[in-house]
Design a protein around this motif. Structure first.
Motif: not given
Length: 407
Positions: A371-381
């Motif tokens: 879940g933490i990595a998914a949050l990181g993916l969201a802000i990477s965009f």
């Protein structure tokens, strides 16, 4: 260090800023790798730690990182280069004395000393690299330093494996040797390298800017997921798969070999493809790795996941070079300290609750990591394709408007 300052850009011969940072990275990596290879087995086999005690240990270990913002105040009384060398000496001392205090309180105390040196070194090293390296070549130069640090890690793990397996080395001598190597290299850099002048005078106070918020967010997410890798991926190897000291040393040795090869290539990849694509790929990969941690039942597959996890960490070079491009030149030092403190907010508060959760069911820890990595993916965009001052964030609405206005 020589009394007369030398401009960083005008350094010639082998005593260059790159060489100084590389040697300090080698020293730091050797001491840390010695501690890293031994500490889980030392904690479990000698002191009798469980998940809760491991959580306490790593919370204490991360407190100096949480306080890394204070490094900027030390710059009022010493140069960054001096602080970096003193930090290397501190981690060497902390590792060297660990084996002499085989109790919970002793291990906590020596870990804090080691951590103080490690985190202040990392803070200063990031700042100096962003000041001394050109923006166009910073990713590949940082990748080369990562590679050299991994070679140092290989040397540490190789020596540990040989001396532990065939010569019966114990924890006291293993920790002592790893610490003394770092101390020796730190003293060498202190005595032989000139004082390098930075191109821009750094601010000597804390800096928090609204336009840096995306860098702060990336840093926070990185700190949260890194704790799961550092603490619980290793704990899984020891508790679930029964890895011994020699097994862990071989795993970490293989991991260091992999990093030595891939880190310079990842640095070059970031130069070519940019920070936006690199951070997106980083977090997609981390989501896959953490989900696989929760499901893996084979020790060999777990070892492969561990190496992939560390490779994705090397891609965090993109976070640093993103800030180098958007930040004011005089903000490199104070922001490095602030960023490390932000990185360690999660590091201070995550280990204990996740340690308790680990004792209930270890897979939950890795699903949280997914879940933490998914949050990181969201802000990477939100990272722009061409980050620069004034172009810090790529808001989706602005990107859509630009696309529709293009003929």
């Amino acid at each position: 260090m020589a009394p007369d300052p030398t401009p960083a850009e005008g350094a010639r011969g082998w005593r260059t800023p790159f060489a100084a940072l590389a040697l300090m990275a080698v020293a730091n990596a050797f001491a840390f790798s010695t501690w890293n290879a031994l500490h889980t087995n030392y904690a479990v086999d000698v002191i009798g730690f469980g998940g809760e005690q491991q959580g306490i240990l790593h919370t204490l270990r991360e407190i100096p990182g949480f306080l890394a913002f204070a490094a900027v105040f030390l710059l009022l009384i010493m140069r960054e280069q001096t602080l970096g060398i003193l930090s290397v000496l501190t981690i060497g001392v902390g590792v060297a004395i660990t084996g002499f205090f085989p109790s919970a309180l002793g291990f906590y105390a020596t870990t804090v000393v080691k951590s103080l040196g490690f985190h202040y070194y990392e803070t200063v090293a990031q700042s100096l690299a962003l000041q001394w390296f050109d923006k166009k070549t910073a990713p590949s130069r940082l990748g080369r330093i990562y590679s050299l640090a991994s070679m140092s890690t290989i040397a540490a793990y190789g020596l540990l494996f040989v001396t532990w397996k065939w010569f019966g080395l114990d924890y006291v001598w293993a920790f002592l040797g790893g610490g003394l190597v770092a101390i020796a290299i730190g003293l060498f850099v202190w005595l032989t390298f000139p004082r390098f002048e930075n191109g821009v005078i750094q601010r000597k106070h804390l800096v928090l800017r609204r336009r840096y918020w995306l860098y702060y967010a990336l840093t926070f997410i990185s700190g949260a997921r890194r704790q799961i890798f550092i603490i619980f991926a290793v704990l899984m190897m020891v508790q679930k798969f029964g890895y011994s000291v020699s097994d862990m040393t071989m795993l970490l040795l293989g991991n260091a070999l992999f990093t030595t090869v891939i880190a310079p290539r990842l640095g070059r990849f970031i130069e070519i493809w940019g920070e936006r694509r690199s951070t997106i790929i980083e977090h997609v990969g981390l989501m896959i790795v953490f989900a696989a941690y929760a499901l893996v039942a084979d020790p060999w597959i777990a070892a492969m996941l561990y190496m992939l996890d560390n490779a994705f960490f090397s891609m965090s070079i993109a976070h640093r070079t993103y800030f180098q491009k958007i930040g004011d030149p005089e903000d490199m030092a104070p922001t490095a300290g602030v960023a490390f403190s932000i990185n360690h907010i999660a590091a201070v508060f995550i280990p204990i609750p996740l340690g308790l959760l680990w004792d209930v069911h270890y897979t939950w820890v890795f699903w949280i990591g997914t879940g933490i990595a998914a949050l990181g993916l969201a802000i990477s965009f939100l990272v722009p394709r061409d980050p620069a001052r004034g172009n810090e964030v790529a808001w989706p609405a602005a990107a859509l408007r630009t696309a529709t206005e293009t003929p």
